[in-house]
Every structure is written in C-alpha cells, then in structure tokens.
Scaffold this motif. Structure first.
Motif, PDB file in Angstrom:
ATOM      1  N   LYS A  44       0.829  -1.205   0.000  1.00  0.00           N
ATOM      2  CA  LYS A  44       0.000   0.000   0.000  1.00  0.00           C
ATOM      3  C   LYS A  44       0.865   1.256   0.000  1.00  0.00           C
ATOM      4  O   LYS A  44       0.525   2.264  -0.633  1.00  0.00           O
ATOM      5  CB  LYS A  44      -0.927  -0.005   1.215  1.00  0.00           C
ATOM      6  CG  LYS A  44      -2.000  -1.083   1.169  1.00  0.00           C
ATOM      7  CD  LYS A  44      -2.905  -1.011   2.386  1.00  0.00           C
ATOM      8  CE  LYS A  44      -3.984  -2.079   2.329  1.00  0.00           C
ATOM      9  NZ  LYS A  44      -4.862  -2.054   3.528  1.00  0.00           N
ATOM     10  N   MET A  45       1.989   1.208   0.693  1.00  0.00           N
ATOM     11  CA  MET A  45       2.896   2.353   0.711  1.00  0.00           C
ATOM     12  C   MET A  45       3.475   2.577  -0.685  1.00  0.00           C
ATOM     13  O   MET A  45       3.593   3.712  -1.149  1.00  0.00           O
ATOM     14  CB  MET A  45       4.007   2.138   1.736  1.00  0.00           C
ATOM     15  CG  MET A  45       3.491   1.894   3.146  1.00  0.00           C
ATOM     16  SD  MET A  45       4.777   1.925   4.397  1.00  0.00           S
ATOM     17  CE  MET A  45       4.898   3.674   4.702  1.00  0.00           C
ATOM     18  N   TYR A  46       3.837   1.487  -1.341  1.00  0.00           N
ATOM     19  CA  TYR A  46       4.335   1.578  -2.716  1.00  0.00           C
ATOM     20  C   TYR A  46       3.290   2.213  -3.630  1.00  0.00           C
ATOM     21  O   TYR A  46       3.610   3.112  -4.429  1.00  0.00           O
ATOM     22  CB  TYR A  46       4.703   0.179  -3.209  1.00  0.00           C
ATOM     23  CG  TYR A  46       4.951   0.085  -4.693  1.00  0.00           C
ATOM     24  CD1 TYR A  46       6.151   0.511  -5.264  1.00  0.00           C
ATOM     25  CD2 TYR A  46       3.970  -0.431  -5.536  1.00  0.00           C
ATOM     26  CE1 TYR A  46       6.360   0.420  -6.628  1.00  0.00           C
ATOM     27  CE2 TYR A  46       4.172  -0.530  -6.900  1.00  0.00           C
ATOM     28  CZ  TYR A  46       5.372  -0.102  -7.445  1.00  0.00           C
ATOM     29  OH  TYR A  46       5.570  -0.188  -8.799  1.00  0.00           O
ATOM     30  N   LYS A  47       2.036   1.798  -3.495  1.00  0.00           N
ATOM     31  CA  LYS A  47       0.966   2.329  -4.342  1.00  0.00           C
ATOM     32  C   LYS A  47       0.737   3.817  -4.073  1.00  0.00           C
ATOM     33  O   LYS A  47       0.472   4.588  -4.999  1.00  0.00           O
ATOM     34  CB  LYS A  47      -0.326   1.537  -4.119  1.00  0.00           C
ATOM     35  CG  LYS A  47      -0.259   0.090  -4.588  1.00  0.00           C
ATOM     36  CD  LYS A  47      -0.099  -0.013  -6.098  1.00  0.00           C
ATOM     37  CE  LYS A  47      -1.388   0.343  -6.819  1.00  0.00           C
ATOM     38  NZ  LYS A  47      -1.239   0.168  -8.296  1.00  0.00           N
ATOM     39  N   ARG A  48       0.821   4.225  -2.803  1.00  0.00           N
ATOM     40  CA  ARG A  48       0.663   5.645  -2.498  1.00  0.00           C
ATOM     41  C   ARG A  48       1.800   6.461  -3.114  1.00  0.00           C
ATOM     42  O   ARG A  48       1.579   7.551  -3.638  1.00  0.00           O
ATOM     43  CB  ARG A  48       0.618   5.877  -0.986  1.00  0.00           C
ATOM     44  CG  ARG A  48      -0.702   5.580  -0.345  1.00  0.00           C
ATOM     45  CD  ARG A  48      -0.855   6.269   1.003  1.00  0.00           C
ATOM     46  NE  ARG A  48       0.233   5.944   1.914  1.00  0.00           N
ATOM     47  CZ  ARG A  48       0.223   4.922   2.757  1.00  0.00           C
ATOM     48  NH1 ARG A  48      -0.822   4.103   2.785  1.00  0.00           N
ATOM     49  NH2 ARG A  48       1.235   4.701   3.567  1.00  0.00           N
ATOM     50  N   LEU A  49       2.987   5.922  -3.048  1.00  0.00           N
ATOM     51  CA  LEU A  49       4.139   6.631  -3.598  1.00  0.00           C
ATOM     52  C   LEU A  49       4.006   6.839  -5.104  1.00  0.00           C
ATOM     53  O   LEU A  49       4.200   7.950  -5.601  1.00  0.00           O
ATOM     54  CB  LEU A  49       5.429   5.868  -3.286  1.00  0.00           C
ATOM     55  CG  LEU A  49       5.988   6.037  -1.875  1.00  0.00           C
ATOM     56  CD1 LEU A  49       7.002   4.935  -1.565  1.00  0.00           C
ATOM     57  CD2 LEU A  49       6.634   7.409  -1.721  1.00  0.00           C
ATOM     58  N   ILE A  50       3.684   5.772  -5.824  1.00  0.00           N
ATOM     59  CA  ILE A  50       3.595   5.934  -7.281  1.00  0.00           C
ATOM     60  C   ILE A  50       2.384   6.774  -7.679  1.00  0.00           C
ATOM     61  O   ILE A  50       2.348   7.352  -8.765  1.00  0.00           O
ATOM     62  CB  ILE A  50       3.596   4.585  -8.027  1.00  0.00           C
ATOM     63  CG1 ILE A  50       2.399   3.735  -7.629  1.00  0.00           C
ATOM     64  CG2 ILE A  50       4.905   3.845  -7.799  1.00  0.00           C
ATOM     65  CD1 ILE A  50       2.269   2.473  -8.491  1.00  0.00           C
ATOM     66  N   GLY A  51       1.402   6.874  -6.781  1.00  0.00           N
ATOM     67  CA  GLY A  51       0.246   7.731  -7.057  1.00  0.00           C
ATOM     68  C   GLY A  51       0.567   9.211  -6.981  1.00  0.00           C
ATOM     69  O   GLY A  51      -0.235  10.048  -7.407  1.00  0.00           O
ATOM     70  N   ASN A  52       1.744   9.540  -6.456  1.00  0.00           N
ATOM     71  CA  ASN A  52       2.125  10.941  -6.299  1.00  0.00           C
ATOM     72  C   ASN A  52       2.897  11.501  -7.494  1.00  0.00           C
ATOM     73  O   ASN A  52       3.504  12.555  -7.399  1.00  0.00           O
ATOM     74  CB  ASN A  52       3.016  11.109  -5.052  1.00  0.00           C
ATOM     75  CG  ASN A  52       2.224  11.012  -3.762  1.00  0.00           C
ATOM     76  OD1 ASN A  52       0.996  10.939  -3.784  1.00  0.00           O
ATOM     77  ND2 ASN A  52       2.918  11.000  -2.642  1.00  0.00           N
ATOM     78  N   TYR A  53       2.875  10.810  -8.609  1.00  0.00           N
ATOM     79  CA  TYR A  53       3.699  11.216  -9.758  1.00  0.00           C
ATOM     80  C   TYR A  53       3.387  12.638 -10.207  1.00  0.00           C
ATOM     81  O   TYR A  53       2.242  13.028 -10.345  1.00  0.00           O
ATOM     82  CB  TYR A  53       3.497  10.256 -10.933  1.00  0.00           C
ATOM     83  CG  TYR A  53       4.301  10.640 -12.146  1.00  0.00           C
ATOM     84  CD1 TYR A  53       5.647  10.324 -12.228  1.00  0.00           C
ATOM     85  CD2 TYR A  53       3.714  11.345 -13.193  1.00  0.00           C
ATOM     86  CE1 TYR A  53       6.393  10.694 -13.335  1.00  0.00           C
ATOM     87  CE2 TYR A  53       4.453  11.722 -14.305  1.00  0.00           C
ATOM     88  CZ  TYR A  53       5.795  11.392 -14.372  1.00  0.00           C
ATOM     89  OH  TYR A  53       6.539  11.777 -15.474  1.00  0.00           O
ATOM     90  N   TRP A  54       4.435  13.418 -10.426  1.00  0.00           N
ATOM     91  CA  TRP A  54       4.306  14.770 -10.968  1.00  0.00           C
ATOM     92  C   TRP A  54       5.637  15.170 -11.589  1.00  0.00           C
ATOM     93  O   TRP A  54       6.656  14.530 -11.363  1.00  0.00           O
ATOM     94  CB  TRP A  54       3.899  15.779  -9.892  1.00  0.00           C
ATOM     95  CG  TRP A  54       4.873  15.899  -8.747  1.00  0.00           C
ATOM     96  CD1 TRP A  54       5.017  15.028  -7.693  1.00  0.00           C
ATOM     97  CD2 TRP A  54       5.838  16.932  -8.543  1.00  0.00           C
ATOM     98  NE1 TRP A  54       6.010  15.464  -6.845  1.00  0.00           N
ATOM     99  CE2 TRP A  54       6.535  16.623  -7.339  1.00  0.00           C
ATOM    100  CE3 TRP A  54       6.185  18.094  -9.237  1.00  0.00           C
ATOM    101  CZ2 TRP A  54       7.560  17.429  -6.840  1.00  0.00           C
ATOM    102  CZ3 TRP A  54       7.199  18.904  -8.734  1.00  0.00           C
ATOM    103  CH2 TRP A  54       7.875  18.571  -7.551  1.00  0.00           C
ATOM    104  N   GLN A  55       5.608  16.243 -12.398  1.00  0.00           N
ATOM    105  CA  GLN A  55       6.820  16.767 -13.004  1.00  0.00           C
ATOM    106  C   GLN A  55       6.919  18.265 -12.736  1.00  0.00           C
ATOM    107  O   GLN A  55       5.916  18.976 -12.737  1.00  0.00           O
ATOM    108  CB  GLN A  55       6.822  16.526 -14.513  1.00  0.00           C
ATOM    109  CG  GLN A  55       6.868  15.057 -14.906  1.00  0.00           C
ATOM    110  CD  GLN A  55       7.033  14.876 -16.394  1.00  0.00           C
ATOM    111  OE1 GLN A  55       8.055  15.228 -16.972  1.00  0.00           O
ATOM    112  NE2 GLN A  55       6.004  14.329 -17.038  1.00  0.00           N
ATOM    113  N   ALA A  56       8.144  18.725 -12.538  1.00  0.00           N
ATOM    114  CA  ALA A  56       8.350  20.122 -12.164  1.00  0.00           C
ATOM    115  C   ALA A  56       7.813  21.087 -13.222  1.00  0.00           C
ATOM    116  O   ALA A  56       7.148  22.077 -12.894  1.00  0.00           O
ATOM    117  CB  ALA A  56       9.832  20.375 -11.922  1.00  0.00           C
TER     118      ALA A  56
END
Length: 347
Positions: A44-56
């Motif tokens: 679940k932690m892995y899924k939350r992390l990849i859900g935060n994808y963004w670019q500057a």
C-alpha cells in the motif's frame, strides 16, 4: 553493537526464497512477488508513492515570474537561501535511497526505494526549475553554492553529512540504522521551516506557483518519512541486539541537537520575514520532532508541543493525522500545466 559489514545484495539467487528472510543481511531470490513479501502492508505504501507522480515543468510559474521583483528584500533573500537549503538536503537523497537498496535483501525495499529515488530526482530538478523562472543564471548558481559556503548551513548539515558518509564507508546495520535516523530527521523536520516560508508567502497570495510545487514535494516527503520510519522499526525489530537503551538515547540526542540547529537556521533565515512568528516556528520544529519520534516507535521529548502550533499550514499539505486538507482543491486551482512555449527553457 555489531560491526559486521554487510555485502551488497545479490541481483538474482534463484535457490533462495522469494520472500526475504531479513531486510538486511538476509536471503532472497531477488524475485519480487508483492503477494508474498515479509511486510505485506508495504504494498500500500508503494501504491501511495507511485500515485504521487508529478513533473516540475508542469507547474505554471508565470505569476511568480511577475511577482518576484515585488517581494521585499528580506523575502527575496530568504527565498534564495531556502531554495539553496532544500537543494542541499535533497541532493544526497537520490543516492541514499540507492544505497539502502543496494544493501537491502528484501526486493520490496528495492522497489520502494526506486520510487523514492525517482521522486528525489524530481525534487532536485524542481529547485533548478523555480530558480530559472525568477532569477538570472548567476543568482541561481549562487543559491546552489550555499550548501558549500554558508557557515550556518554547513554547521547545520555537518552531522547529517558525517552519518551519511559513515554508511558509505562502513555499511553495517548499525550505520544503516543511524542513516535512517538522519533520513527521518531530513524528511520529517529539516525541510519544514523552509516549507513554512513558502506557505506563508502563499497565504499572502505571493509566489503561489512555488508554494504549489513545495506542496507536492512536501507530500512526497511525508510518504518518504513514513516509510523510512517503518523501515527503521522493522530493521530494529529484526536486530534486537541493537535495540538497546544506549542506542535509543543516541537517537534522542541526535534529535535534540538537530532541533537546536534547525531553530538556529530558521531564526537566521526567517528573522526578517513578515508573517513568520519565530516562537511559533520553534514550537512547530519541536512538534515535528515529536511526530517523527512517535513514528519511529520512540517517545516524545517536547511535552509542551504535542499539537501543531502552526495549524494554518494544513491548508497547504496533507498530514499524517488522517485529516485531509484542501491540497487537492489547491491542485485543481493552481496546477496549470505549462506548454513547450512557457516551460523550463523559456523561464
């Protein structure tokens, strides 16, 4: 404490089990089956992390470009120094995540650290992006030199540098744990006076693009801090010979010293900034330290600061209390993608 030096984890050992027998120094095939890992909730932690994808360069800085020249001299100076601080702190995090991964025998840690490393790389890029938007190349380079030539900042980062480098020189479980302590301090406390500065500008409707980017970084760092705290607790539980009163006292002492240095830095960089109450900031630093200690399974050391004294910050970022803020509303209001015509190269 044990001084046994760990070997780097093998890439593939098919005769070993897929589920690692230990986080560090254990046996694992190197094959990752998320349905068969030692700590199942880490998926679940892995899924939350990849859900935060963004670019500057998806963040529109056009308003900040217009506003920067109208900031007060103290605000401009703090802006540049704090970007310099953040870049100095984030720069080693991509490499540190890689180092954790190299010595972790659990493949789920490899994958989580890979995502963290990628996000730290984006954070580093974002500091270059925002500075390129508002100041000349010479001023950008000067801000990035602060970590090398500013005495207050060098003093503040000395212990962090010492323990990170000790892990490189001697990768024992003890040094890995000590590096996790400083990573927790970095992700959970060191950034926060800087974050508060940008949020303080935003609540005055200044430099909203920068504060939006800082919100994304802050959201990432909260997740990183959460995982590192869990990794610390799990590693300590797997190595009970290291879970001593002496080591706990060492951790508390690092927190006390780091809190003192963070307050010294925040008073130095924020002393002339309108809207920042330095006493309130000191309490907030204590509060963040307490919070990270609790997450690491330890006791609070600042009993007068169990609650957040700067509650207005919650309007800008998610937090661990389970209380959602208006971050996603802010995202819909302010997250305007730039095009190729107003992206990084033209700002």
């Amino acid at each position: 404490m044990s001084k046994h030096v760990l070997e780097k984890a093998k890439t593939l050992e098919p005769l070993n089990p897929n589920k690692s027998t230990a986080l560090f120094g254990g046996k694992s095939s190197g094959i990752l089956n998320w349905n068969d890992i030692a700590y199942p909730h880490w998926y679940k932690m892995y899924k939350r992390l990849i859900g935060n994808y963004w670019q500057a360069d998806e963040i529109n800085m056009s308003g900040d470009v217009r506003q920067f020249s109208s900031l007060s001299e103290s605000e401009k100076e703090a802006y540049l120094k704090i970007i310099g601080l953040l870049s100095t702190l984030d720069a080693p995090q991509t490499r540190t995540a890689l180092l954790f991964s190299l010595y972790a025998s659990d493949p789920s840690v490899h994958s989580i650290m890979a995502v963290i490393a990628q996000q730290e790389a984006v954070h580093n890029e974002s500091y270059s992006y925002v500075l390129s938007s508002v100041v000349s190349l010479d001023e950008q380079n000067e801000a990035f030199e602060l970590g090398r030539n500013n005495a207050v900042l060098r003093k503040r980062n000395e212990q962090l540098m010492q323990h990170y480098n000790a892990f490189v020189a001697e990768p024992t479980i003890e040094n890995i744990l000590k590096t996790m302590v400083y990573t927790s301090l970095l992700e959970g406390m060191f950034f926060y006076s800087g974050f508060a500065f940008f949020y303080n500008l935003a609540r005055q409707n200044k430099m909203v693009g920068t504060s939006t980017m800082i919100s994304y970084i802050n959201r990432d760092e909260l997740e990183h801090g959460r995982f590192i705290a869990e990794l610390f607790r799990a590693t300590l539980a797997e190595n009970p010979d290291l879970n001593t009163a002496e080591f706990s006292e060492w951790v508390y002492q690092q927190f006390r010293e780091s809190v003192m240095l963070e307050k010294e830095w925040s008073n130095y960089v924020l002393g002339d900034v309108e809207g920042i109450d330095l006493d309130e900031m000191d309490g907030y630093i204590n509060y963040r330290a307490n919070k990270m200690l609790r997450m690491m399974g330890l006791s609070e050391i600042y009993p007068d600061n169990t609650d957040n004294p700067m509650k207005w910050i919650r309007a800008y970022v998610d937090n661990f209390d389970g209380t959602k803020t208006d971050f996603f509303e802010q995202k819909s209001r302010q997250y305007t993608k730039t095009s190729d015509l107003n992206g990084f190269d033209d700002l």
